[in-house]
Design a protein around this motif. Structure first.
Motif, PDB file in Angstrom:
ATOM      1  N   ILE A 255       0.868  -1.282   0.033  1.00 15.41           N
ATOM      2  CA  ILE A 255       0.152   0.009  -0.046  1.00 15.41           C
ATOM      3  C   ILE A 255       0.871   1.380   0.117  1.00 15.41           C
ATOM      4  O   ILE A 255       0.720   2.119  -0.754  1.00 15.41           O
ATOM      5  N   ARG A 256       2.014   1.210   0.779  1.00 13.44           N
ATOM      6  CA  ARG A 256       2.810   2.437   0.964  1.00 13.44           C
ATOM      7  C   ARG A 256       3.400   2.707  -0.274  1.00 13.44           C
ATOM      8  O   ARG A 256       3.900   3.886  -0.752  1.00 13.44           O
ATOM      9  N   SER A 257       3.656   1.528  -1.274  1.00 10.34           N
ATOM     10  CA  SER A 257       4.512   1.816  -2.546  1.00 10.34           C
ATOM     11  C   SER A 257       3.497   2.384  -3.571  1.00 10.34           C
ATOM     12  O   SER A 257       3.957   2.820  -4.583  1.00 10.34           O
ATOM     13  N   MET A 258       2.363   2.181  -3.379  1.00 15.51           N
ATOM     14  CA  MET A 258       1.226   2.878  -4.368  1.00 15.51           C
ATOM     15  C   MET A 258       0.871   4.146  -4.144  1.00 15.51           C
ATOM     16  O   MET A 258       0.576   4.825  -3.029  1.00 15.51           O
ATOM     17  N   PRO A 259       1.275   5.068  -5.296  1.00 16.83           N
ATOM     18  CA  PRO A 259       0.975   6.419  -5.022  1.00 16.83           C
ATOM     19  C   PRO A 259      -0.381   6.664  -4.888  1.00 16.83           C
ATOM     20  O   PRO A 259      -1.286   6.081  -5.569  1.00 16.83           O
ATOM     21  N   GLY A 260      -0.597   7.577  -4.148  1.00 16.77           N
ATOM     22  CA  GLY A 260      -2.112   8.000  -3.778  1.00 16.77           C
ATOM     23  C   GLY A 260      -2.950   7.258  -2.817  1.00 16.77           C
ATOM     24  O   GLY A 260      -3.677   7.468  -2.154  1.00 16.77           O
ATOM     25  N   LEU A 261      -2.390   5.953  -2.645  1.00 17.75           N
ATOM     26  CA  LEU A 261      -3.140   5.049  -1.693  1.00 17.75           C
ATOM     27  C   LEU A 261      -2.417   5.064   0.020  1.00 17.75           C
ATOM     28  O   LEU A 261      -2.824   4.897   0.829  1.00 17.75           O
ATOM     29  N   GLY A 262      -1.106   5.804  -0.152  1.00 17.44           N
ATOM     30  CA  GLY A 262      -0.403   5.730   0.959  1.00 17.44           C
ATOM     31  C   GLY A 262      -1.290   6.283   2.171  1.00 17.44           C
ATOM     32  O   GLY A 262      -1.140   5.702   3.351  1.00 17.44           O
ATOM     33  N   THR A 263      -1.775   7.287   2.153  1.00 20.16           N
ATOM     34  CA  THR A 263      -2.296   8.008   3.155  1.00 20.16           C
ATOM     35  C   THR A 263      -3.535   7.254   3.542  1.00 20.16           C
ATOM     36  O   THR A 263      -4.170   7.386   4.745  1.00 20.16           O
ATOM     37  N   ALA A 264      -4.136   6.531   2.704  1.00 17.21           N
ATOM     38  CA  ALA A 264      -5.396   5.640   3.017  1.00 17.21           C
ATOM     39  C   ALA A 264      -5.394   4.379   3.587  1.00 17.21           C
ATOM     40  O   ALA A 264      -6.113   3.481   3.783  1.00 17.21           O
ATOM     41  N   HIS A 265      -3.869   4.000   3.965  1.00 14.70           N
ATOM     42  CA  HIS A 265      -3.688   2.687   4.134  1.00 14.70           C
ATOM     43  C   HIS A 265      -4.273   2.197   5.578  1.00 14.70           C
ATOM     44  O   HIS A 265      -5.043   1.126   5.600  1.00 14.70           O
ATOM     45  N   GLN A 266      -4.848   3.114   6.641  1.00 15.42           N
ATOM     46  CA  GLN A 266      -5.669   2.816   7.475  1.00 15.42           C
ATOM     47  C   GLN A 266      -7.272   2.418   7.311  1.00 15.42           C
ATOM     48  O   GLN A 266      -7.688   1.534   7.931  1.00 15.42           O
ATOM     49  N   THR A 267      -7.733   3.029   6.310  1.00 15.49           N
ATOM     50  CA  THR A 267      -8.912   2.802   5.800  1.00 15.49           C
ATOM     51  C   THR A 267      -9.050   1.283   5.439  1.00 15.49           C
ATOM     52  O   THR A 267      -9.813   0.494   5.682  1.00 15.49           O
ATOM     53  N   LEU A 268      -8.032   1.016   4.300  1.00 19.00           N
ATOM     54  CA  LEU A 268      -7.839  -0.387   3.820  1.00 19.00           C
ATOM     55  C   LEU A 268      -7.662  -1.381   5.126  1.00 19.00           C
ATOM     56  O   LEU A 268      -8.300  -2.418   4.910  1.00 19.00           O
ATOM     57  N   PHE A 269      -6.921  -0.948   5.880  1.00 13.85           N
ATOM     58  CA  PHE A 269      -6.572  -2.020   7.216  1.00 13.85           C
ATOM     59  C   PHE A 269      -7.981  -2.364   7.734  1.00 13.85           C
ATOM     60  O   PHE A 269      -8.314  -3.369   8.203  1.00 13.85           O
ATOM     61  N   GLY A 270      -8.793  -1.113   8.185  1.00 15.49           N
ATOM     62  CA  GLY A 270      -9.806  -1.133   8.887  1.00 15.49           C
ATOM     63  C   GLY A 270     -10.746  -2.128   8.175  1.00 15.49           C
ATOM     64  O   GLY A 270     -11.552  -2.829   8.614  1.00 15.49           O
ATOM     65  N   VAL A 271     -11.047  -1.904   6.798  1.00 20.44           N
ATOM     66  CA  VAL A 271     -12.008  -2.710   5.915  1.00 20.44           C
ATOM     67  C   VAL A 271     -11.499  -4.082   6.180  1.00 20.44           C
ATOM     68  O   VAL A 271     -12.506  -4.868   6.365  1.00 20.44           O
ATOM     69  N   LEU A 272     -10.535  -4.263   5.911  1.00 28.85           N
ATOM     70  CA  LEU A 272      -9.831  -5.604   6.084  1.00 28.85           C
ATOM     71  C   LEU A 272     -10.197  -6.492   7.376  1.00 28.85           C
ATOM     72  O   LEU A 272     -10.792  -7.400   7.325  1.00 28.85           O
ATOM     73  N   LEU A 273     -10.248  -5.645   8.405  1.00 26.18           N
ATOM     74  CA  LEU A 273     -10.533  -6.071  10.039  1.00 26.18           C
ATOM     75  C   LEU A 273     -11.853  -6.498   9.954  1.00 26.18           C
ATOM     76  O   LEU A 273     -12.356  -7.185  10.501  1.00 26.18           O
ATOM     77  N   ILE A 274     -12.799  -5.259   9.412  1.00 28.93           N
ATOM     78  CA  ILE A 274     -14.182  -5.729   9.371  1.00 28.93           C
ATOM     79  C   ILE A 274     -14.702  -6.847   8.443  1.00 28.93           C
ATOM     80  O   ILE A 274     -15.513  -7.615   9.134  1.00 28.93           O
ATOM     81  N   VAL A 275     -13.958  -6.852   7.348  1.00 32.18           N
ATOM     82  CA  VAL A 275     -14.336  -8.070   6.710  1.00 32.18           C
ATOM     83  C   VAL A 275     -14.037  -9.526   7.064  1.00 32.18           C
ATOM     84  O   VAL A 275     -14.583 -10.230   7.365  1.00 32.18           O
ATOM     85  N   ILE A 276     -12.710  -9.379   7.894  1.00 32.54           N
ATOM     86  CA  ILE A 276     -12.110 -10.675   8.444  1.00 32.54           C
ATOM     87  C   ILE A 276     -13.149 -10.943   9.759  1.00 32.54           C
ATOM     88  O   ILE A 276     -13.679 -12.102   9.891  1.00 32.54           O
TER      89      ILE A 276
END
Lengths: 309, 313
Positions: free
Chosen positions: B266-287
């Motif tokens: 996520i960090r290496s992808m431009p534009g997604l870096g700041t949103a990494h917690q959103t993705l983590f949170g969504v992953l947590l909810i899905v799991i």
């Protein structure tokens, strides 16, 4: 004590009480959710942050006063709360798992998403609403010219406090007098008994989460004129809400109000007499002392008095 | 075969640095192993004993600061922090345990969360001892090359794994699980729940603290926001175990592998870096909704879900 010391003390006390009124509103939402759902909503502070952003953008885009935004943010948060409860919390309640705390961890996930989305969309800048009356204040000497001490009362703080009191009274009226309110209280007291008496428990849960979220959204609007706004402010308010709930007694509405006031005064005292940076530690001290000496919170004290034990 | 799996994986991991991996890859591997060590120790308290802690950053940070303060105040090598943190964190977790273990379930969770935050604020305010928000900088790193760091953290993680496993196969392990399943029933069967909960908290805290002391040595810099981070340490620890599998031996390792790699991608992808917690949170909810016992714990369910998807397309 010299008159200056008295002045400082009284001023701190007033600031604390005004802050406490707002804290009580945050704590009320948490305690309602906790009473009915038996879970802790760790996204509580983040919901407040969402409410604050709504009020902020209403002010910037449409020039709507933050106090009027209460009537916009509260319904918005109410529906957000309902959506969270319906589509996220309810499915988890059905899933079998090793840890019963899954719902709490779920709310952490929700909080993370909300806080991070706010950072992505609004940047992590500190913002505040430049309302015209922000620095206005009432002075004691204006009303009583020969007063030996001088006290001031900030206008936005006072208005926020009055709003908080009005909302609290409305909530009390709702819980005590209406059918829905009674059903909510019944669900909180005994879920199965309420179910057998024909209360739609599922609906009550959804509504409660909505009301909890709406209350904290209203608190957000009231905090906006006196505080600043940034995306990660949620965490500390979640903690505050939790300390208030422990202090007041779990699931007790009146306890939450008293807890909020006590915490507000305590924090304001720590900030004046020990140092600004230590106020959060003071919160934890209250929390620990309360757990050790008064595990049932203020509510248990009130009960003891009522039954004359 | 299954019996030898730990040895095989350990051997593979031990040989990896010899294959001439790039420094960056080695760094990622060190992080994966460090996080799996922290995840395993969290799992002991949260997964097996059922006391979900939201404040493992407190133990991590105390361990990290033990090493840091030894260096900055006494001029000793921060490596002394690794053994010393055992003592410091034991005392710390005993004190903390006395307070937070009075609580149950979600209340315990929130009290631990508060404890992590309070430790951060205290560290920020005790400027004379900890350097406040400036943090502690280890000026001279022990090695420039990362290979030794890798072996040291591998040793720490392997010891953690063995310790947790041995504990859970002993009588103590059964006590822990009994407490998780029903604390009152466990108490009525004569298990001293307070004692065993404190024990679980202490062991778990100490193991996390050792990883924290290693972190100071490895990164060379700590400050209150890094060492006592709520999201970046406490919550990530929970996520690692939730994603990998609660109350499984291999869950934390799998979780750490996924989370660290995911964070890097996520960090290496431009534009997604700041949103990494959103993705983590969504992953947590899905799991939590679909695989509440994690990838290892719900492996069969996961296989079925994936198989179903393949059949339908």
């Amino acid at each position: 004590m010299t008159s200056v010391q008295i002045e400082v003390f009284l001023q701190t006390l007033i600031a604390g009480l005004l802050l406490g009124g707002l804290y009580a509103l945050i704590g009320l939402g948490m305690t309602l959710i906790m009473g009915v759902m038996k879970i802790i909503n760790l996204a509580h502070g983040e919901l407040m942050m969402v409410g604050m952003y709504i009020a902020y953008w209403m002010f910037v885009l449409f020039n709507i006063d933050p106090y009027l935004s209460v009537f916009i943010a509260t319904p918005a948060l109410f529906f957000l709360g309902i959506a969270i409860q319906k589509f996220l919390v309810n499915p988890v309640l059905k899933v079998e798992s090793i840890l019963p705390e899954n719902q709490v961890i779920l709310t952490v996930g929700i909080g993370m998403v909300l806080a991070n989305l706010a950072t992505v969309f609004f940047k992590s800048d500190y913002r505040s609403t430049p309302v015209a009356y922000a620095t206005n204040a009432f002075y004691l000497s204006d009303f009583w010219e020969t007063s030996p001490i001088e006290l001031s009362l900030s206008v936005p703080w006072t208005v926020s406090f009055v709003f908080a009191v009005v909302i609290t009274i409305t909530l009390w009226f709702f819980l005590a007098k209406t059918d829905t309110g009674k059903s909510i209280r019944a669900t909180a007291q005994d879920l199965e008994a309420a179910f057998l008496m024909g209360v739609n428990v599922k609906l009550m849960r959804v509504i409660t989460f909505g009301i909890g979220a709406g209350l904290v959204g209203a608190a957000g609007c009231l905090f906006l004129p006196i505080y600043y706004l940034f995306p990660s402010l949620g965490g500390q308010f979640t903690l505050i809400a939790f300390v208030i709930t422990i202090l007041g007694g779990l699931g007790s509405t009146i306890g939450a109000i008293i807890g909020g006031l006590v915490l507000g005064v305590f924090e304001s005292m720590t900030a004046t007499y020990i140092g600004m940076g230590w106020a959060p530690v003071g919160r934890f001290v209250i929390f620990v002392v309360c757990l050790i000496f008064l595990p049932g919170g203020v509510a248990s004290l009130l009960k003891r008095k009522k039954f004359g034990k | 075969m299954k019996k030898f799996a730990p040895f095989i994986i350990l051997t593979i991991l031990a040989v990896i640095p010899l294959t001439g991996l790039s420094t960056y890859m080695l760094h990622i591997l060190i992080l994966v192993i460090m996080w799996s060590a922290i995840g395993m120790s969290w799992n002991l308290l949260g997964g097996y004993c059922g006391q979900v802690s939201f404040g493992h950053a407190a133990y991590f940070g105390v361990g990290a600061y033990t090493a840091g303060i030894l260096y900055s105040k006494l001029g000793l090598s921060p490596w002394w922090g690794v053994p010393l943190s055992i003592v410091v964190v034991s005392v710390f977790s005993l004190v903390l345990g006395f307070i937070v273990l009075r609580l149950r379930g979600p209340f315990f969770a929130l009290a631990t969360l508060a404890s992590g935050e309070v430790m951060r604020i205290t560290t920020e305010n005790l400027v004379d001892l900890t350097g406040g928000a400036m943090g502690i900088l280890i000026q001279k790193r022990t090695w420039v090359d990362k290979t030794w760091y890798f072996y040291i953290i591998l040793l720490i993680a392997a010891s953690t794994f063995i310790l947790v496993r041995k504990l859970m196969e002993s009588k103590l392990g059964y006590y822990f699980v009994a407490i998780r399943e029903d604390q009152d029933a466990a108490e009525s069967l004569g298990i001293n729940t307070t004692l065993y909960k404190t024990l679980a908290l202490c062991i778990s805290g100490v193991l996390t603290g050792i990883a924290g002391a290693f972190y100071t040595n490895y990164m060379g810099y700590i400050d209150p926001h890094v060492a006592f981070a709520l999201h970046d340490i406490s919550i990530i620890t929970i996520m690692i175990v939730m994603v990998g599998g609660v109350a499984t031996y291999w869950g934390p390792f799998v979780g750490a592998l996924i989370m660290v790699l995911l964070a890097e991608v996520i960090r290496s992808m431009p534009g997604l870096g700041t949103a990494h917690q959103t993705l983590f949170g969504v992953l947590l909810i899905v799991i939590i909704i679909f695989l509440p016992n994690g990838i290892v714990g719900d492996y069969k369910k996961l296989k079925r879900l994936l198989g179903f998807r393949r059949a339908s397309t």
